[in-house]
Write a protein that holds these residues in place. Structure first.
Motif, PDB file in Angstrom:
ATOM      1  N   UNK A  39       0.840  -1.268  -0.076  1.00 42.97           N
ATOM      2  CA  UNK A  39      -0.072  -0.170  -0.087  1.00 42.97           C
ATOM      3  C   UNK A  39       0.861   1.314  -0.127  1.00 42.97           C
ATOM      4  N   UNK A  40       0.815   2.203  -0.874  1.00 42.05           N
ATOM      5  CA  UNK A  40       1.498   3.214  -1.231  1.00 42.05           C
ATOM      6  C   UNK A  40       0.566   4.535  -0.924  1.00 42.05           C
ATOM      7  N   UNK A  41       0.778   5.472  -0.246  1.00 38.96           N
ATOM      8  CA  UNK A  41       0.027   6.616  -0.155  1.00 38.96           C
ATOM      9  C   UNK A  41       0.823   7.710  -0.147  1.00 38.96           C
ATOM     10  N   UNK A  42       0.457   9.051  -0.975  1.00 36.45           N
ATOM     11  CA  UNK A  42       1.023  10.270  -1.232  1.00 36.45           C
ATOM     12  C   UNK A  42       0.206  11.305  -0.850  1.00 36.45           C
ATOM     13  N   UNK A  43       0.733  12.154   0.153  1.00 36.30           N
ATOM     14  CA  UNK A  43       0.118  13.342   0.662  1.00 36.30           C
ATOM     15  C   UNK A  43       0.944  14.618   0.207  1.00 36.30           C
ATOM     16  N   UNK A  94       2.995  -1.687 -12.085  1.00 32.81           N
ATOM     17  CA  UNK A  94       3.985  -0.575 -11.515  1.00 32.81           C
ATOM     18  C   UNK A  94       2.911  -0.007 -10.461  1.00 32.81           C
ATOM     19  N   UNK A  95       3.389   1.010  -9.729  1.00 31.92           N
ATOM     20  CA  UNK A  95       2.703   1.811  -8.972  1.00 31.92           C
ATOM     21  C   UNK A  95       2.680   3.209  -9.536  1.00 31.92           C
ATOM     22  N   UNK A  96       1.166   3.491  -9.787  1.00 31.40           N
ATOM     23  CA  UNK A  96       0.694   4.679 -10.162  1.00 31.40           C
ATOM     24  C   UNK A  96      -0.015   5.448  -9.293  1.00 31.40           C
ATOM     25  N   UNK A  97       0.171   6.686  -9.287  1.00 27.81           N
ATOM     26  CA  UNK A  97      -0.548   7.538  -8.132  1.00 27.81           C
ATOM     27  C   UNK A  97      -0.875   8.989  -8.825  1.00 27.81           C
ATOM     28  N   UNK A 148      -2.566   3.863  -3.760  1.00 26.72           N
ATOM     29  CA  UNK A 148      -2.623   2.680  -4.554  1.00 26.72           C
ATOM     30  C   UNK A 148      -2.195   1.357  -3.706  1.00 26.72           C
ATOM     31  N   UNK A 149      -2.760   0.533  -4.176  1.00 27.92           N
ATOM     32  CA  UNK A 149      -2.324  -0.970  -3.684  1.00 27.92           C
ATOM     33  C   UNK A 149      -2.202  -2.039  -4.577  1.00 27.92           C
ATOM     34  N   UNK A 150      -1.121  -2.624  -4.589  1.00 28.31           N
ATOM     35  CA  UNK A 150      -0.828  -3.742  -5.285  1.00 28.31           C
ATOM     36  C   UNK A 150      -0.433  -5.099  -4.764  1.00 28.31           C
TER      37      UNK A 150
END
Length: 205
Positions: free
Chosen positions: A87-91, A146-149, A163-165
């Protein structure tokens, strides 16, 4: 892990003040993106919080376009790994208002040149891709591999996206999150492209 307490405070203050949220990127078959805390993994996150500075003035977060990503804007990247998923989070705060951005995980740390971050990190690496010719094959350049945000800032320049992969990063092979000029393309020959690299955050994924 690189954490700047001042940046963390700025990010949290901005979130509490604005309540900014961001919906999922409009890609078919893509990674899940959500602003619902109930959907987020419960494992303890790795947190990287940074303040964007011009090239040569800071190693944590670099802005290459001070209109889109002004000096002093902040980035908070959280990564959680649980049950084989990531799980990747961007703020972001202080970015250009009401603007589209693409964002992806890249293989190398940020540098003074936008290209220093290398290509996108891929779970299954495109065998035809090279440093001079990065992957644009939608079989590999897609938000499941890939991880796209992709995000759009609000009227105050804030953005929040997750995003969760269903895989984990290989150790030592993912080192940055790059903000791009536009949302990410998905069609053949252009898949994974999102325009110029506007800024970069060094993150040890």
């Amino acid at each position: 892990m690189r954490t700047t307490p001042l940046a963390v405070g700025l990010v949290l203050t901005a979130l509490l003040a604005t309540g900014c949220t961001q919906s999922a990127p409009s890609t078919s078959g893509g990674s899940a993106a959500t602003d619902s805390p109930a959907a987020q993994p419960t494992a303890e996150p790795s947190v990287t919080a940074s303040i964007f500075l011009p090239p040569g003035e800071g190693a944590g977060a670099v802005t290459y376009d001070e209109t889109a990503v002004p000096e002093g804007a902040t980035a908070d990247v959280q990564v959680r790994v649980q049950d084989g998923s990531t799980f990747v989070q961007f703020t972001g705060t202080g970015l250009e208002e009401d603007r589209d951005f693409g964002a992806h995980v890249h293989t190398r740390p940020c540098g003074d040149d936008p290209g220093d971050a290398g290509p996108h990190y891929q779970d299954e690496v495109d065998p035809e891709a090279t440093d001079d010719g990065p992957s644009t094959d939608p079989e590999y350049a897609n938000p499941e591999n890939e991880v796209w945000l992709d995000m759009t800032t609000d009227g105050s320049g804030n953005a929040y996206i997750t995003s969760t992969v269903d895989w984990e990063f290989r150790e030592g092979e993912a080192h940055s999150l790059v903000l791009h000029d536009e949302h990410t393309a998905t069609h053949e020959g252009h898949a994974g492209t999102a325009g110029d690299r506007l800024a970069c955050v060094t993150v040890e994924f």
